[in-house]
Design an enzyme around this catalytic site. Structure first.
Site, PDB file in Angstrom:
ATOM      1  N   ASP A  59      41.294  43.401  46.032  1.00 25.51           N
ATOM      2  CA  ASP A  59      42.310  44.007  46.897  1.00 25.51           C
ATOM      3  C   ASP A  59      43.722  43.556  46.535  1.00 25.51           C
ATOM      4  O   ASP A  59      44.673  43.832  47.273  1.00 25.51           O
ATOM      5  CB  ASP A  59      42.012  43.722  48.374  1.00 25.51           C
TER       6      ASP A  59
ATOM      7  N   SER B  87      37.871  41.790  49.809  1.00 24.09           N
ATOM      8  CA  SER B  87      38.630  40.957  48.867  1.00 24.09           C
ATOM      9  C   SER B  87      37.914  40.766  47.535  1.00 24.09           C
ATOM     10  O   SER B  87      37.673  41.725  46.826  1.00 24.09           O
ATOM     11  CB  SER B  87      38.952  39.620  49.529  1.00 24.09           C
TER      12      SER B  87
ATOM     13  N   ASP C  92      45.472  40.872  46.641  1.00 23.16           N
ATOM     14  CA  ASP C  92      46.308  39.842  47.262  1.00 23.16           C
ATOM     15  C   ASP C  92      46.333  38.602  46.358  1.00 23.16           C
ATOM     16  O   ASP C  92      47.158  37.722  46.531  1.00 23.16           O
ATOM     17  CB  ASP C  92      45.875  39.505  48.702  1.00 23.16           C
TER      18      ASP C  92
ATOM     19  N   ASP D 175      42.268  40.297  42.029  1.00 21.59           N
ATOM     20  CA  ASP D 175      40.964  40.425  42.693  1.00 21.59           C
ATOM     21  C   ASP D 175      40.839  41.860  43.233  1.00 21.59           C
ATOM     22  O   ASP D 175      41.700  42.703  42.963  1.00 21.59           O
ATOM     23  CB  ASP D 175      40.782  39.361  43.781  1.00 21.59           C
TER      24      ASP D 175
END
Ligand code: MG
Length: 430
Positions: free
Chosen positions: A230, A91, A232, A228
């Site tokens: 990734d 993440s 999400d 960010d």
């Protein structure tokens, strides 16, 4: 040590998150599921972890579909066509971290019970080993277009000028292209995937977004978007290059995505309560997975976290930074200048602080102050202790990761006094 934290399995790549661990996780997942879709963010450790997991899955007899480097919400959306989804990501953590997050078909991350199931198989080495004729098979497919089409149908057209900062993360493969297909003029920053994250720290907080702020102003853009590592998460800056606080963005989306019900974490600003007056506001522990679980339980319309996680449950229970970016652009297209829309929302003073406290002392300190805190107002103890007064609230919560007790206070007036009262109580308990 527990394998899973609140964001799946995460640790230093090739030190904590090793090929052996990946193999065992693959064996455990493959013992419980017949098919899995697997993707990764651009981290340097991604392919190493992926190959370990795939070996385990195949050995246990699970069929694997590889989708390559994709954002987490793209993978979670694809999971609906398989028994489960496996995302290799850390993440917003720094580049040296690696991680594994597991997804159900509905876009909900594996819950505690499912994680415990995986963990006990690994601990007892009780995985299934397939016979030679039952070993799983691998195929590869493309899932980005599937995700993009769903978002295009949901977001509609727009003709704005938008600066997109993907932070060299997984969003690079979708957000700029998607906004162009909506009709926007897109200026990209850091939109080449790079596991070293050379441009900025992957966490989309204000101090990491100076380049986005400056570029948005310099280009005369209508807004700026940041993700960010990734994707999400999504945060934004307005047409004046001002970073939008997460609580403001939460109220902004809440107003437009809901008519009846919304789910937010317990540390959300009362500004959100005031702005969304009339709707049912469900409060959860801090963490997007708790927001997602509550959304499902309450059948609520939208959920969000001020950290930049936005969940649209009619599509998926996975926070979707790309869909959120497209929705934000569509709203600005329809309603006009973002700075004016944001300035319609009130601002209440908030103080966030922390008192050092050894990890082993946290529980006794919280116990010692519980009684006194309860005298200040109405108590909610789903995550630390939150007390709502007539005019604001204070949350006292042991940090999950550091030797500290955190205090957050917010009030329409008199926030200093409220913070000081809680601070005195915490200090007195140590
Ligand atoms: Mg993330």
């Amino acid at each position: 040590m527990a394998l899973f934290g609140s964001s799946g399995i995460r640790g230093l790549a090739n030190k904590e998150i090793t090929p052996e661990l990946a193999l065992n996780v693959g064996l455990a997942i493959g013992s419980l599921h017949k098919s899995a879709v697997i993707g990764r963010d651009p981290r340097t450790s991604g392919e190493m972890i992926e190959h370990g997991i795939i070996s385990g899955l195949l050995s246990a007899g699970c069929d694997v579909t590889r989708v390559g480097m994709v954002p987490t919400p793209t993978l979670a959306y694809a999971a609906r066509n398989y028994d489960c989804g496996v995302m290799i990501t850390a993440s917003h953590n720094p580049p040296e971290y690696g991680g594994i997050k597991l997804w159900n078909k509905n876009g909900l991350a594996f819950n505690t019970q499912q994680q415990d199931g995986i963990e006990s198989i690994i601990r007892d080495r009780k995985w299934k080993i397939a016979k030679w004729d039952g070993i799983g098979r691998v195929n590869e497919t493309e899932v980005i277009e599937d995700h993009a089409k769903m978002i295009l149908a949901k977001a509609g057209k727009a003709s704005l000028k938008v600066v997109v900062d993907c932070g060299c993360g997984a969003a690079s493969v979708i957000t700029p292209y998607l906004l162009r297909r909506m009709g926007c003029k897109v200026v990209t920053l850091n939109s080449q995937p790079d596991g070293f994250f050379p441009a900025r720290d992957p966490e989309p907080i204000e101090k990491n977004l100076e380049m986005l702020k400056k570029t948005t102003i310099a280009m005369g853009a209508d807004l700026g978007i940041a993700h960010d590592g990734d994707a999400d998460r999504m945060m934004a800056v307005d047409n004046r290059g001002r970073f939008l606080e997460g609580d403001k963005l939460l109220a902004f989306f809440g107003l437009r995505e809901t008519t009846k019900s919304i789910v937010v974490p317990v540390d959300t600003s009362i500004m959100v309560d005031d702005v969304l007056n009339g709707r049912t506001i469900y409060k959860t522990r801090v963490g997007d997975v708790y927001v997602a679980e509550e959304l499902m339980k309450r059948n609520a319309q939208f959920g969000g976290e001020p950290s930049g996680s936005w969940i649209f449950p009619e599509i998926s229970l996975c926070p979707d930074g790309i869909l959120a970016a497209a929705r934000l652009v569509a709203i600005v297209e329809k309603e006009g200048h973002l700075d004016a829309l944001i300035d319609e929302l009130p601002t209440y003073p908030m103080i966030r602080g922390a008192i050092p406290c050894a990890n082993e002392k946290k529980a006794s300190a919280m116990k010692a102050i519980a009684g006194s805190l309860k005298k200040l107002g109405e108590v909610c103890d789903i995550d630390g202790i939150r007390v709502d007064t007539n005019n604001g609230w204070v949350l006292v919560r042991p940090s999950g990761t550091e030797p500290k007790i955190r205090i957050t206070a917010e009030a329409r007036t008199g926030v200093e006094e409220l913070y000081a009262k809680a601070e005195t109580l915490v200090k007195g308990s140590l």
